[in-house]
Design a protein around this motif. Structure first.
Motif, PDB file in Angstrom:
ATOM      1  N   CYS A 126       0.823  -1.263   0.055  1.00  0.00           N
ATOM      2  CA  CYS A 126      -0.187   0.066  -0.049  1.00  0.00           C
ATOM      3  C   CYS A 126       0.724   1.262   0.103  1.00  0.00           C
ATOM      4  O   CYS A 126       1.889   1.360   0.831  1.00  0.00           O
ATOM      5  CB  CYS A 126      -0.833  -0.105   1.367  1.00  0.00           C
ATOM      6  SG  CYS A 126      -1.956   1.386   1.485  1.00  0.00           S
ATOM      7  N   CYS A 132      -6.724   5.682   1.648  1.00  0.00           N
ATOM      8  CA  CYS A 132      -6.652   4.908   0.423  1.00  0.00           C
ATOM      9  C   CYS A 132      -6.678   5.634  -0.756  1.00  0.00           C
ATOM     10  O   CYS A 132      -7.787   6.312  -1.123  1.00  0.00           O
ATOM     11  CB  CYS A 132      -7.874   3.845   0.530  1.00  0.00           C
ATOM     12  SG  CYS A 132      -8.062   2.754  -1.004  1.00  0.00           S
ATOM     13  N   CYS A 136      -5.449   2.469  -5.714  1.00  0.00           N
ATOM     14  CA  CYS A 136      -4.143   2.066  -6.617  1.00  0.00           C
ATOM     15  C   CYS A 136      -4.360   0.540  -7.235  1.00  0.00           C
ATOM     16  O   CYS A 136      -3.891   0.057  -8.006  1.00  0.00           O
ATOM     17  CB  CYS A 136      -2.778   2.251  -5.988  1.00  0.00           C
ATOM     18  SG  CYS A 136      -2.444   0.953  -4.735  1.00  0.00           S
ATOM     19  N   GLY A 137      -5.352  -0.222  -6.163  1.00  0.00           N
ATOM     20  CA  GLY A 137      -5.657  -1.611  -6.369  1.00  0.00           C
ATOM     21  C   GLY A 137      -4.596  -2.597  -6.003  1.00  0.00           C
ATOM     22  O   GLY A 137      -4.896  -3.833  -6.141  1.00  0.00           O
ATOM     23  N   CYS A 188      -3.370  -3.641  -3.001  1.00  0.00           N
ATOM     24  CA  CYS A 188      -3.939  -4.661  -2.002  1.00  0.00           C
ATOM     25  C   CYS A 188      -4.590  -5.805  -2.339  1.00  0.00           C
ATOM     26  O   CYS A 188      -4.640  -6.948  -2.095  1.00  0.00           O
ATOM     27  CB  CYS A 188      -4.380  -3.928  -0.675  1.00  0.00           C
ATOM     28  SG  CYS A 188      -6.060  -3.149  -1.049  1.00  0.00           S
TER      29      CYS A 188
END
Ligand SMILES: Cc1cc2nc3c(=O)[nH]c(=O)nc-3n(C[C@H](O)[C@H](O)[C@H](O)COP(=O)(O)OP(=O)(O)OC[C@H]3O[C@@H](n4cnc5c(N)ncnc54)[C@H](O)[C@@H]3O)c2cc1C
Ligand code: SF4
Ligand code: SF4
Ligand code: FES
Lengths: 343, 285
Positions: A243, A312, A315-316, A318
């Motif tokens: 992350c 958050c 960004c995708g 995780c």
């Protein structure tokens, strides 16, 4: 803001020049599937089209492990180990990751700044790069798909090169020595950028914004999603390590073999590890997998006042890198009641 | 330290001057900064804590338990609970340790002025509350009646028991009552039972009293109910909390608690919180 044009050929020349002045990091393909920011020897290795790097850019400012102090145990003296590295450039940072760094700034550089992070941040130059989303991206509902701050230059793809936004004085200074590489932005470039942005927004799988999500997360703390999904979680911490805005760290003292000297080291921690909330006793403030899972969902969706986005940035990573195939985006949609998920 | 810029994680040398056994597992430690200037300039508020370093072993957060008015030295009451704290228990006077801080918000002592005071401690709770109590004694004219309820499982765990009893005999201690109670020690010839069962012995005016509590979090819920029922003003009810801590200054993320719209760092937003903070922040207690 100043807008300039750089042709593709000139962009390579520019990178070549940058490489001679400072250490240059940029996205490269490191395996069949993965990209990462690596130190660039040959500017031809730079990937201009990539979805996401496996490791977020924060590690350049906040390494996975670092010695904060060396010490003498008898004299009880600490010898600071603040970074002395010179200037470096990170080229090709997507908008969401630029916001990610700004979020870390908010955490690390306050009235009591973290000197290690700050010193590297002062030495680091950020050059952004436009991108197209895949099905894992949801930066648009996070409002981080376009940035106004946090970069020195931002490269937007146009037909035959890049429309470059100059974000800081540092950015101007990067361009000053090379007037021959810089051109005027044409009407064609602006039209291209407009088309690109339109195409880009139509590619996102989600629309709207998730600003109210944090309230739903709070009102639905007992949502069955948590129990169901945390069952699958392996507690591996991949979601937090990849992350761009996670920043928990643990500290340990490593003494020399004779115990006379040693080092104080800090290293990335994860709230998904059982040890994160474990104290003497032994008592654990987050004893169950579900409680740790829930914590991540709350924390990542909290509001960062300085950057005015959620922690958050969408960004995708995780989801993309979760070995248990836990889909963060989908789980959030379920709690927020977005687009019918969970109904 | 070599660089010009101050490093927040830097620690200063402190010499352990003496130790005093409080119970089988708790000791009182008297420290003084080696640098005389630092010793003179070190100031803290009741409820604040320091990070104590034993180089090679690690750092632990510990509340300062002495009077904020006594300049030049400070005291820590430390329970032998694990790796670092047990090593601290084995230190001999004369040893140097690292100290950084003070950290945290501390109790808002100005809000305590011109009111009665009720201190409720369980277990190690008297450690931070002792500095609140000493503040009240140092500024006795600013406080009305004072009651302390000090509790422990066993009589020998009642921290500062003798000191508190001795207080009864000094002039500034007028209108101070001390209630000591144990929960698991049938042999104790004093009061038995949890703190809330002894509220009848409290000599304060609930509407004009500030309550400061320190103990295990499960105690707080019951105490809140007890206080509200008895008419204490919820704006004047304070608790001090603990979490795992590594940095003490809001960076390492360990003591973060709350939910998406209300979250706090225990280390820098706390460790002292008010009744309404607890209502606002799920998971705080
Ligand atoms: C604000 C605050 C004030 C405190 N005041 C006191 C006090 O006055 N007297 C006292 O005896 N104890 C106090 N504690 C608890 C004390 O910090 C722990 O007992 C101590 O950290 C245990 O460390 P250890 O290395 O001996 O144990 P280990 O079990 O070996 O712990 C390993 C590490 O975990 C962390 N840790 C463990 N327990 C705690 C804990 N309860 N809170 C925070 N971090 C922990 C520390 O970083 C520690 O080094 C306080 C804690 C906090 C958060
Ligand atoms: S990456 Fe997936 S499995 Fe690993 S801790 Fe995160 S949610 Fe759990
Ligand atoms: S929580 Fe997931 S999607 Fe959001 S910024 Fe972190 S890694 Fe990216
Ligand atoms: S102790 Fe590190 S954030 Fe609070």
């Amino acid at each position: 803001m100043r807008y300039i044009k750089m042709t593709t050929a000139n962009t390579y020349k520019f990178l070549e020049n940058l490489k001679d002045e400072a250490t240059l990091y940029a996205p490269t393909k490191i395996s069949e599937q993965f990209y990462d920011f690596t130190e660039i020897d040959d500017v031809d290795d730079v990937e201009f089209h990539y979805n996401r790097t496996i490791r977020p850019p924060r590690r350049f400012f906040y390494p996975e492990e670092e010695t904060m102090f060396r010490f003498d145990t008898d004299k009880v003296e600490l010898y600071e180990n603040t970074p002395r590295e010179g200037r470096f450039v990170i080229f090709g940072v997507h908008a969401c990751d630029v916001v990610g760094l700004r979020i870390l700034d908010a955490e690390f550089i306050d009235e009591q700044p973290d000197p290690y992070y700050k010193m590297r941040r002062d030495n680091g130059i950020i050059i952004g790069l436009s991108c197209l989303p895949d099905e894992y991206c949801f930066c648009n509902v996070r409002r981080t798909e376009f940035v106004d701050k946090g970069f020195d230059l931002f490269f937007h793809e146009v037909a035959d090169g890049y429309l470059v936004r100059v974000g800081t004085v540092q950015g101007h200074k990067l361009l000053d020595p090379y007037p021959e590489l810089v051109g005027e932005v044409t009407q064609e470039d602006i039209d291209y950028m407009e088309d690109f942005e339109e195409k880009r927004s139509s590619m996102y799988t989600l629309q709207g914004n998730w600003d109210s999500l944090r309230y739903f997360l709070e009102m639905r703390l007992d949502h069955p999603m948590y129990e169901r999904e945390s069952e699958k979680c392996l507690g591996c911490g991949n979601c937090t390590l990849t992350c761009p805005t996670c920043r928990c760290y643990d500290v340990k003292d490593v003494p020399s073999i004779d115990g006379k000297t040693g080092e104080r080291i800090r290293f990335w921690d994860s709230c998904q590890f059982r040890s994160h909330g474990l104290v003497a006793g032994p008592h654990n403030f987050r004893p169950t997998k579900e409680s740790r899972f829930k914590n991540r969902y709350q924390c990542k969706n909290a509001y960062c006042e300085e950057v005015t986005t959620a922690y958050c940035v969408g960004c995708g990573r995780c989801t993309y890198f979760c070995p248990a195939e836990i889909n963060f985006k989908r789980n959030l949609m379920e709690i927020g009641g977005y687009q019918g998920v969970g109904d | 330290m070599t660089s010009e810029q101050e490093n927040v994680y830097d620690t200063s040398k402190c010499r352990l001057l003496r130790t005093y056994d409080l119970s089988e597992v708790d000791k009182l430690f008297l420290f003084r900064f080696e640098d005389p200037e630092k010793a003179q300039n070190f100031r803290f508020k009741p409820g604040q804590f320091v990070e104590v370093s034993l180089l090679g072993l690690g750092e632990v957060p510990i509340s300062i338990c002495s009077s904020a008015r006594r300049v030049g030295f400070f005291e820590l009451c430390i329970r032998n609970a694990g790796r670092v704290t047990s090593a601290i228990h084995h230190l001999n006077p004369g040893t140097l340790v690292g100290i950084r801080g003070p950290y945290g918000n501390g109790f808002p002592m100005e809000k305590f002025h011109d009111r009665d005071l009720l201190l409720v401690a369980a277990g190690l709770g008297m450690a931070p509350l002792r500095s609140v109590f000493l503040y009240a004694l140092d500024n006795r004219w600013l406080f009305g009646d004072i009651t302390i309820i000090n509790s422990a499982k066993y009589a020998n765990g009642l921290l500062f028991q003798k000191e508190l009893e001795a207080m009864k005999d000094i002039a500034t201690a007028e209108n101070i009552s001390i209630v000591q109670t144990v929960t698991r020690d049938p042999d104790f010839d004093g009061l038995h039972g949890r703190v809330n069962t002894h509220f009848d012995k409290v000599n304060v005016d609930p509407e004009n009293c500030t309550v400061a509590m320190c103990g295990p979090p499960p105690m707080y819920k019951g105490m809140f109910e007890e206080c509200i029922e008895r008419g204490y003003d919820p704006r004047y009810i304070f608790v001090t909390l603990e979490r795992k801590m590594k940095c003490g200054v809001g960076k390492c993320g360990h003591c973060n608690v709350g939910t998406a719209t209300s979250w706090k760092y225990i280390c820098k937003d706390g460790p002292v919180f008010g009744y309404y903070d607890v209502l606002d922040i799920p998971g705080l207690i």
